[in-house]
Design a protein around this motif. Sequence first.
Motif, PDB file in Angstrom:
ATOM      1  N   SER A  52      90.751 105.806 -30.376  1.00 35.30           N
ATOM      2  CA  SER A  52      90.430 107.106 -30.437  1.00 35.30           C
ATOM      3  C   SER A  52      89.590 106.102 -31.754  1.00 35.30           C
ATOM      4  CB  SER A  52      91.108 108.295 -31.032  1.00 35.30           C
ATOM      5  OG  SER A  52      91.559 108.580 -30.149  1.00 35.30           O
ATOM      6  N   THR A  53      88.094 106.733 -32.197  1.00 33.81           N
ATOM      7  CA  THR A  53      87.060 106.320 -32.909  1.00 33.81           C
ATOM      8  C   THR A  53      86.634 107.779 -33.470  1.00 33.81           C
ATOM      9  OG1 THR A  53      85.675 107.036 -31.540  1.00 33.81           O
ATOM     10  CG2 THR A  53      86.303 104.113 -31.675  1.00 33.81           C
ATOM     11  N   ASN A  54      85.901 107.456 -34.879  1.00 34.21           N
ATOM     12  CA  ASN A  54      85.422 108.555 -35.275  1.00 34.21           C
ATOM     13  C   ASN A  54      86.808 109.397 -36.091  1.00 34.21           C
ATOM     14  OD1 ASN A  54      82.683 109.512 -36.485  1.00 34.21           O
ATOM     15  ND2 ASN A  54      83.035 111.051 -34.528  1.00 34.21           N
ATOM     16  N   ILE A  55      87.048 109.482 -36.548  1.00 32.99           N
ATOM     17  CA  ILE A  55      88.905 110.036 -37.140  1.00 32.99           C
ATOM     18  C   ILE A  55      88.559 110.469 -38.652  1.00 32.99           C
ATOM     19  CG2 ILE A  55      91.703 110.066 -37.168  1.00 32.99           C
ATOM     20  CD1 ILE A  55      89.939 109.332 -34.228  1.00 32.99           C
ATOM     21  N   PRO A  56      88.950 111.670 -38.817  1.00 34.97           N
ATOM     22  CA  PRO A  56      88.930 112.049 -40.192  1.00 34.97           C
ATOM     23  C   PRO A  56      89.627 111.312 -41.162  1.00 34.97           C
ATOM     24  CG  PRO A  56      88.549 113.822 -39.143  1.00 34.97           C
ATOM     25  CD  PRO A  56      89.328 112.377 -37.842  1.00 34.97           C
ATOM     26  N   LYS A  57      89.661 110.892 -42.605  1.00 31.41           N
ATOM     27  CA  LYS A  57      89.802 110.129 -42.909  1.00 31.41           C
ATOM     28  C   LYS A  57      91.698 110.232 -43.893  1.00 31.41           C
ATOM     29  CE  LYS A  57      88.487 110.085 -47.836  1.00 31.41           C
ATOM     30  NZ  LYS A  57      88.637 108.781 -48.536  1.00 31.41           N
ATOM     31  N   ASN A  58      91.427 111.737 -43.861  1.00 31.86           N
ATOM     32  CA  ASN A  58      93.020 112.810 -43.899  1.00 31.86           C
ATOM     33  C   ASN A  58      93.820 112.775 -43.052  1.00 31.86           C
ATOM     34  OD1 ASN A  58      90.801 114.356 -43.088  1.00 31.86           O
ATOM     35  ND2 ASN A  58      91.454 116.017 -44.486  1.00 31.86           N
ATOM     36  N   PHE A  91     102.955 112.573 -39.566  1.00 34.72           N
ATOM     37  CA  PHE A  91     102.735 111.797 -40.891  1.00 34.72           C
ATOM     38  C   PHE A  91     101.834 112.213 -41.342  1.00 34.72           C
ATOM     39  CE2 PHE A  91     102.335 107.990 -43.554  1.00 34.72           C
ATOM     40  CZ  PHE A  91     102.874 107.937 -44.487  1.00 34.72           C
ATOM     41  N   SER A  92     101.516 112.079 -41.999  1.00 36.23           N
ATOM     42  CA  SER A  92     100.007 111.911 -43.121  1.00 36.23           C
ATOM     43  C   SER A  92      99.639 110.891 -43.723  1.00 36.23           C
ATOM     44  CB  SER A  92      99.942 113.027 -43.891  1.00 36.23           C
ATOM     45  OG  SER A  92      99.497 114.138 -42.689  1.00 36.23           O
ATOM     46  N   PRO A  93      99.504 109.966 -43.604  1.00 35.31           N
ATOM     47  CA  PRO A  93      99.338 108.153 -43.823  1.00 35.31           C
ATOM     48  C   PRO A  93      97.907 109.186 -45.473  1.00 35.31           C
ATOM     49  CG  PRO A  93      98.009 108.120 -42.733  1.00 35.31           C
ATOM     50  CD  PRO A  93      98.478 108.862 -42.186  1.00 35.31           C
ATOM     51  N   SER A  94      98.131 108.632 -46.521  1.00 35.41           N
ATOM     52  CA  SER A  94      96.918 108.330 -47.651  1.00 35.41           C
ATOM     53  C   SER A  94      96.245 107.116 -47.992  1.00 35.41           C
ATOM     54  CB  SER A  94      98.264 109.206 -48.282  1.00 35.41           C
ATOM     55  OG  SER A  94      99.160 107.262 -49.433  1.00 35.41           O
ATOM     56  N   ASN A  95      95.295 107.757 -49.219  1.00 30.26           N
ATOM     57  CA  ASN A  95      94.352 105.911 -49.086  1.00 30.26           C
ATOM     58  C   ASN A  95      93.814 105.414 -48.409  1.00 30.26           C
ATOM     59  OD1 ASN A  95      95.016 106.298 -51.643  1.00 30.26           O
ATOM     60  ND2 ASN A  95      97.129 105.645 -51.455  1.00 30.26           N
ATOM     61  N   LEU A  96      93.524 106.403 -46.871  1.00 23.94           N
ATOM     62  CA  LEU A  96      92.498 105.825 -45.649  1.00 23.94           C
ATOM     63  C   LEU A  96      91.369 105.872 -46.085  1.00 23.94           C
ATOM     64  CD1 LEU A  96      94.130 107.316 -42.436  1.00 23.94           C
ATOM     65  CD2 LEU A  96      95.050 105.066 -43.314  1.00 23.94           C
ATOM     66  N   GLN A  97      90.202 104.532 -46.009  1.00 23.72           N
ATOM     67  CA  GLN A  97      89.370 104.223 -45.624  1.00 23.72           C
ATOM     68  C   GLN A  97      88.369 105.100 -44.865  1.00 23.72           C
ATOM     69  OE1 GLN A  97      88.588 103.747 -49.416  1.00 23.72           O
ATOM     70  NE2 GLN A  97      90.446 104.092 -49.590  1.00 23.72           N
ATOM     71  N   MET A 146      85.893 107.470 -38.828  1.00 22.66           N
ATOM     72  CA  MET A 146      84.268 107.645 -39.490  1.00 22.66           C
ATOM     73  C   MET A 146      83.649 107.428 -40.490  1.00 22.66           C
ATOM     74  SD  MET A 146      84.630 111.796 -40.645  1.00 22.66           S
ATOM     75  CE  MET A 146      84.888 112.509 -39.552  1.00 22.66           C
ATOM     76  N   ALA A 147      82.719 107.228 -40.130  1.00 21.60           N
ATOM     77  CA  ALA A 147      81.739 106.661 -41.370  1.00 21.60           C
ATOM     78  C   ALA A 147      81.664 107.916 -42.305  1.00 21.60           C
ATOM     79  CB  ALA A 147      80.327 106.885 -40.788  1.00 21.60           C
ATOM     80  N   ASP A 148      80.957 107.771 -44.052  1.00 21.24           N
ATOM     81  CA  ASP A 148      81.655 108.469 -44.622  1.00 21.24           C
ATOM     82  C   ASP A 148      80.944 109.594 -44.175  1.00 21.24           C
ATOM     83  OD1 ASP A 148      81.540 110.571 -47.120  1.00 21.24           O
ATOM     84  OD2 ASP A 148      81.714 107.707 -48.249  1.00 21.24           O
ATOM     85  N   PRO A 149      81.059 111.578 -44.396  1.00 18.14           N
ATOM     86  CA  PRO A 149      80.241 112.102 -44.013  1.00 18.14           C
ATOM     87  C   PRO A 149      79.582 113.145 -44.912  1.00 18.14           C
ATOM     88  CG  PRO A 149      82.302 112.449 -43.788  1.00 18.14           C
ATOM     89  CD  PRO A 149      81.723 111.276 -44.438  1.00 18.14           C
TER      90      PRO A 149
END
Length: 643
Positions: free
Chosen positions: A217-223, A261-267, A299-302
Amino acid sequence: MKKNILLFSFLVILLGIFSTTWGDLITIGDSNATTNDQIPINRFYNYSTYEMLYTSSEIGAPYIINKVAFYKYSGSTTVTINNVSIYMMISSASSLPTTTVSSPYTGYSLVYSGSFPNTLSSGWEEVTLSSPFEYDAGGNLHILVVKGYEFYSSSRPYYTYNSTSTTYLCRGNSNDGSQPSSLYATYNRPIVRFDVSPLVTEQPPNPATNPSPAHASTNIPKNVTLSWSSGGGAPTDYKIFWGTSETSFENEQSGITTTSFSPSNLQYSTTYYWKVDPHNDYGYASTIATLPVWSFTTMADPTITEFPHAESFDGTTFPPFGWTHQIGSGATGWQRSTGSSYPTVSPYSGAGMLYYNSYNLSDGSNASLFSPPINAGDANMVYSTSFWMYRYKSSYSSYTDKVEIYSNTTPSLTGATLLGTIIRDYDQAPVETGNGWYQYTFEIGPGAENLTYYVIFKAISNYGYNINVDEISFISVQGGNPPNPAINPSPANNATSVAITTNLSWSSGGGAPIGYKIYLGKDAESMELIANQAETVFDLAENLLFGSSYSWKVDPYNDYGAASDAGEIPVWNFSTASGIAISPSPYNAATNQDATNRVLNWADVTGASGYKVKVGTSSGASDLVNMATVNESQYYSFFKLAL
């Protein structure tokens, strides 16, 4: 040799009884029966909930249930069946009496969520479970089928059932207003077919399945929250691995007892790889199988960095880029619309708008739309949001369908600050003059180094009429400006019959006011300063006069000046109740009254705390009672009338 023959014979007998292998089918009931009903799904209503019980003797042995099917007897093949959730549970229950079964369906396991097929004129309609259910034969099997909101259809399907008289093995209900929770017992239990595989015990579990986000999948929120389904084999916990390398994962977490599970510090704009290793008392799935590796790209930085920034909802993608959507309760949430009904509304501008279906969603249903992150890192700026909302008064005028606006430094309602509330009915706060689009502005807050804001629009249904919003903007203004004029006066502008005991209240119009000056007079020219305070409610020291007109205004101020310094501020008007008692009993000029025990009554006067009573033998006279004080709209006469 004789012993081996006997053992072989015993195995043959066992296989004759339990002939099920991987992918085998178990049917409970007679599919050739002609008895039929709208169970377990009733499309003639907006909602339906049905529960069935299938006994351990009918199922026969422990299995993993991979698919479930119900036999369609007749009906249209074109009507859709959406928003279906299927739950399963094992219990010792031997019947299903009338009872209440409601969300969150504690004790049940969600095994499927999505649409239900309706492609056959007659035959088995089957779904593959997203979470195969491990039936251990330790009790009887409950199947709960919950069809959430979908507008009813007269072309509904019917399903074959067998009667289980004299034992209730089915219960359910359907209605249009909300998800049924009062389920009524019936003997009409639908026939069912299971696609099963052997339930293998005393070994590690199978690999996990159904990753979310889906692989690649693409364009996924980093949270993002990662989730998966059990692949069977009774896992008790999971270990998760994730990182930017497909072969050497930089991060891992064990002991996870849920399937998320919610990973932290994704970019942003980064591809991540992840895998899940289910575990039980016999080891990890990775010891008996190769674990699938899944990936997703953020996703790109929104982040909103330039102001003003507007979202018009003209694009067909919903939610728009950078926005996130969350349904709190109810079948549907915020949607993009090019035009809606109840009321009939077109977008304020452009091709699209926000729409929330409170006309069909039950009371309390709600959904939240979260803005992209807003870069509020400039300490010299103050940040605000504005939007247009269609206000509509209908026959459901007492219904408070509304939008609550919040701000937070995280994309969450937890710990969020309520900025304001707009009720759909224009007769309710903030009061407007008629049906139509109105613009509202709320201050988010001042900027600060490394500060990020999120704005949240929460729609809440009161089962009235629909909510429509358009043209959401985010604005930054130079700090050091006076605040905006106050809004939402109470009493409302031009209100009548106001109690003489009323207080005065208003809302901040934004711009960070630190105080308010309140002016009051009999007209706009005679207003005088009566208070200077920080609160937005003012209690008058004395009651107002009955039958009088008043004008008032509020002038917000901060360290940079008053709102009146920047422009004209609104003057509001109201009039108090007349103070004249009406509806006397006995009525005016009444005759033939009881002269020995007379009780005088009149209608309550708005705002009155007491009354003075005069009684005389002629108009205006007080020779019988002269200015007696009473606290209620009634006087018991202790005087004697001439006979």
